[in-house]
Design a protein around this motif. Structure first.
Motif, mmCIF file in Angstrom:
data_model
loop_
_atom_site.group_PDB
_atom_site.id
_atom_site.type_symbol
_atom_site.label_atom_id
_atom_site.label_comp_id
_atom_site.label_asym_id
_atom_site.label_seq_id
_atom_site.Cartn_x
_atom_site.Cartn_y
_atom_site.Cartn_z
ATOM 1 N N TRP A 48 0.840 -1.200 0.000
ATOM 2 C CA TRP A 48 0.000 0.000 0.000
ATOM 3 C C TRP A 48 0.876 1.252 0.000
ATOM 4 O O TRP A 48 0.640 2.202 -0.765
ATOM 5 C CB TRP A 48 -0.922 -0.014 1.220
ATOM 6 N N HIS A 51 2.823 1.579 -3.391
ATOM 7 C CA HIS A 51 1.900 1.989 -4.453
ATOM 8 C C HIS A 51 1.521 3.451 -4.295
ATOM 9 O O HIS A 51 1.537 4.222 -5.276
ATOM 10 C CB HIS A 51 0.655 1.097 -4.426
ATOM 11 N N PRO A 171 -6.076 -2.070 -13.813
ATOM 12 C CA PRO A 171 -5.575 -1.274 -12.682
ATOM 13 C C PRO A 171 -4.058 -1.337 -12.517
ATOM 14 O O PRO A 171 -3.414 -0.336 -12.210
ATOM 15 C CB PRO A 171 -6.299 -1.893 -11.480
ATOM 16 N N GLY A 173 -2.061 -2.466 -10.224
ATOM 17 C CA GLY A 173 -1.516 -2.065 -8.932
ATOM 18 C C GLY A 173 -0.282 -2.848 -8.540
ATOM 19 O O GLY A 173 0.696 -2.282 -8.034
ATOM 20 N N ALA A 279 -8.479 -1.421 -0.794
ATOM 21 C CA ALA A 279 -7.650 -0.712 -1.768
ATOM 22 C C ALA A 279 -6.858 -1.688 -2.615
ATOM 23 O O ALA A 279 -6.687 -1.497 -3.823
ATOM 24 C CB ALA A 279 -6.721 0.250 -1.028
ATOM 25 N N HIS A 280 -6.367 -2.767 -2.003
ATOM 26 C CA HIS A 280 -5.640 -3.769 -2.772
ATOM 27 C C HIS A 280 -6.545 -4.468 -3.783
ATOM 28 O O HIS A 280 -6.140 -4.727 -4.920
ATOM 29 C CB HIS A 280 -5.043 -4.807 -1.824
ATOM 30 N N SER A 283 -6.976 -2.052 -6.650
ATOM 31 C CA SER A 283 -5.775 -1.761 -7.420
ATOM 32 C C SER A 283 -5.272 -2.969 -8.194
ATOM 33 O O SER A 283 -4.583 -2.821 -9.207
ATOM 34 C CB SER A 283 -4.667 -1.258 -6.490
#
Length: 288
Positions: A48, A51, A171, A173, A279-280, A283
């Motif tokens: 997190w 990123h 995305p 991520g 959020a993960h 992403s």
């Protein structure tokens, strides 16, 4: 009039006494737990932080992927933030069930130990494969690694000029984290290794949730190992794909959401953990 059922718990017929379960933090049969929540928080916080740092720097136009120095700085700062966050989470009132006096059978203990050892060995072996062997999976070679290479050429996370819209459509991520690692090491060899952070995140989430619901530690640990031993996880984690990572993030989100429901009141620490897991999910494969 028909007889009324008793309300003192003595009646064991259709109506029984309602038992209010104590919150885990207040249960007398539980002991403090620090290491497991801290480890889980670390697996959430490190990707997190990396990123967030690389995307923010790129949005400001900073050449964060130009050379090793800025990329290493991002990794070091992220590691510092991860350490602080894990320490903060460990200070929260985490509790786990006290080891029970009744012992499991020898066969059960052997099975649980074998599962835990097999999970650790499988995780280690898959990580070594990701580090030692080249990536040969189609999706990774088709648009994931080229996206990272395009960002390295641009010195930041940027729109990639390409005839394949997928390189800008997903995305990506995990690829953003891998790009920082690639810039810091000067090689794409470790591009697929970042998925193991998310896999560990899912396994630790299962373990943590099991203990939070009063499952004894040996069984909870084996439950986490079973996530690692899922064939999709073992085969996909070293491939450069994000399916194993996405699975770990989804499991972490589900488990932290369940932990939020288990608490008697809103726990801000668990809420932050759940937010990081969400959020993960977004992403890694928010469109999937």
């Amino acid at each position: 009039a028909p007889p009324q059922p008793r309300t003192d718990g003595a009646d064991r017929g259709p109506v029984t006494k309602s038992v209010e379960r104590l919150p885990l933090a207040d249960a007398p049969d539980c002991v403090d737990s620090r290491a497991l929540p801290a480890a889980f928080a670390a697996t959430l916080a490190w990707p997190w932080c990396v990123h967030a740092a690389v995307v923010t720097a790129s949005a400001l136009g900073l050449p964060v992927l130009a050379t090793r120095a800025p990329a290493v700085t991002v990794l070091v700062v992220s590691l510092g933030g991860t350490t602080w966050f894990a320490w903060r989470v460990a200070r929260a009132p985490w509790r786990r069930p006290r080891e029970r006096s009744e012992r499991l059978s020898s066969d059960a203990r052997a099975l649980l130990t074998a599962l835990a050892v097999a999970g650790a060995l499988a995780f280690t072996a898959a990580f070594v494969v990701a580090w030692a062997l080249p990536i040969v999976a189609y999706d990774a070679l088709g648009y994931r690694l080229p996206a990272i290479a395009g960002w390295l050429d641009a010195a930041r996370i940027a729109w990639v000029v390409t005839d394949d819209p997928v390189r800008n459509g997903y995305p990506l991520g995990q690829e953003a984290v891998s790009a920082v690692v690639a810039a810091a090491t000067g090689s794409l060899r470790f591009a697929s290794a970042t998925s193991f952070v998310y896999v560990a995140e899912g396994a630790l989430a299962v373990w943590l949730l099991a203990e939070a619901t009063r499952v004894r530690r040996s069984i909870a640990r084996a439950a986490g190992a079973l996530f690692v031993l899922a064939p999709m996880v073992i085969l996909n984690a070293p491939s450069g794909y994000v399916d194993a990572s996405f699975g770990g993030a989804v499991v972490a989100l589900s488990c932290t959401a369940a932990l939020l429901g288990e608490r008697a009141a809103l726990d801000p620490v668990v809420a932050v953990l759940s937010g990081m897991a969400a959020a993960h999910v977004l992403s890694l494969n928010g469109n999937g």
